[in-house]
Design an enzyme around this catalytic site. Sequence first.
Site: not given
Length: 389
Positions: A129, A132, A242-243, A364
Amino acid sequence: MDFNLTEEQKMVQETVREFVQKELFPLEQDFMRNEREGRPGISDDKIMELQMKAKDHGFWGINTPEEYGGSDLGPFMTTLINMELGKTFIPFTFAGDADNILFNCDEKQKEKYLFPVINGERNCCFALTEPGAGSDARNIKMSAVKEGNHWILNGEKIFITRAHKADFAMVFAVTDKEKGGRGGVTCFLVDREMGWRHEPIPTMDDWQVNSLIFDKVKVPEENILGELGKGFELAMKWITLGRVKIGAWSIGIAERLLQMGVEQANSRMTFGKPIADYQAIQWMIADSAVEIEAAKGLVLHSAYLAEIERDARRHHASISKLYSTNMVQRVVDRVLQIHGGMGITKEFPIERWYRTIRKFRVFEGTDEILRRTIAYNLLKGHVKVGKSS
């Protein structure tokens, strides 16, 4: 279709549940007291002690392949385990694991990065991440320019977990501007000593995140993880699991909260009778129970698809995270309401969870990006309505 757990799955689930209740629950009051007094909730040494106890029970390297000495339990069993770990806010994880994409290391990298992480000798962080480029991960701007046998990295990463204690970072940077996210992003293994630094970002709970600053950081070409230009595929492989994990945590938290709500409803008296006798409270309990069961079905289905390496477009992982994270937010709100004034005090963990779980709908994959993914798959015909994956 048989939805019953196997005897092995039940045994693992019960063993972890017993460990959480016996070893972690008793630490919660001291954890909250330490936080109120400005101290770390729990020390790294205590976490390591707990991990060694868990290892004695056979829980070590639960996602590490057997060839590296792990148990390799797979996504489904791991999801059952994460549901149990979610029932406490003690930040415990079993030792002996590494981020799934680290297994893409070549033989030389395994010696320097993978094995030390598995053995607890080194820590790492996942750095994708940027200021922007959050939901739109393909829009990352961090550059990697080739100079001889090295790449020069410049840019910033943000909201990076574990960066404050990481010895190295898995960093995603643009190596081909023309291709961008579609073949132009590469993952690098970047040691802290190569020159990057971290800066803490205060958040609404105890989530420790940081900015990572890269200013002409020189990285050897041999530190490319996987293949040149294949970084985005690695990033999505990391994010998908991760989700599912966040969905499992959401269910564990919601189940613990609902139990607290039931106990409070049966014990709190108003106007001469327990509040459990009032329909308003009963509906809060019932709605929470229904939503937890619905979320559990979605999350376990996603874990099953991950186990058999389907759902390549992350459709079901997106559905399960979207529903379960919104579900747990509704549950914690109801349980806080059932507790009344006590629910907002720091004597109970409810207000803490209230703050903690809000981030689940952001990292995530935000609610909005998950809805976009789900809709895109349906509108483009990648997923057919009414058909299994």
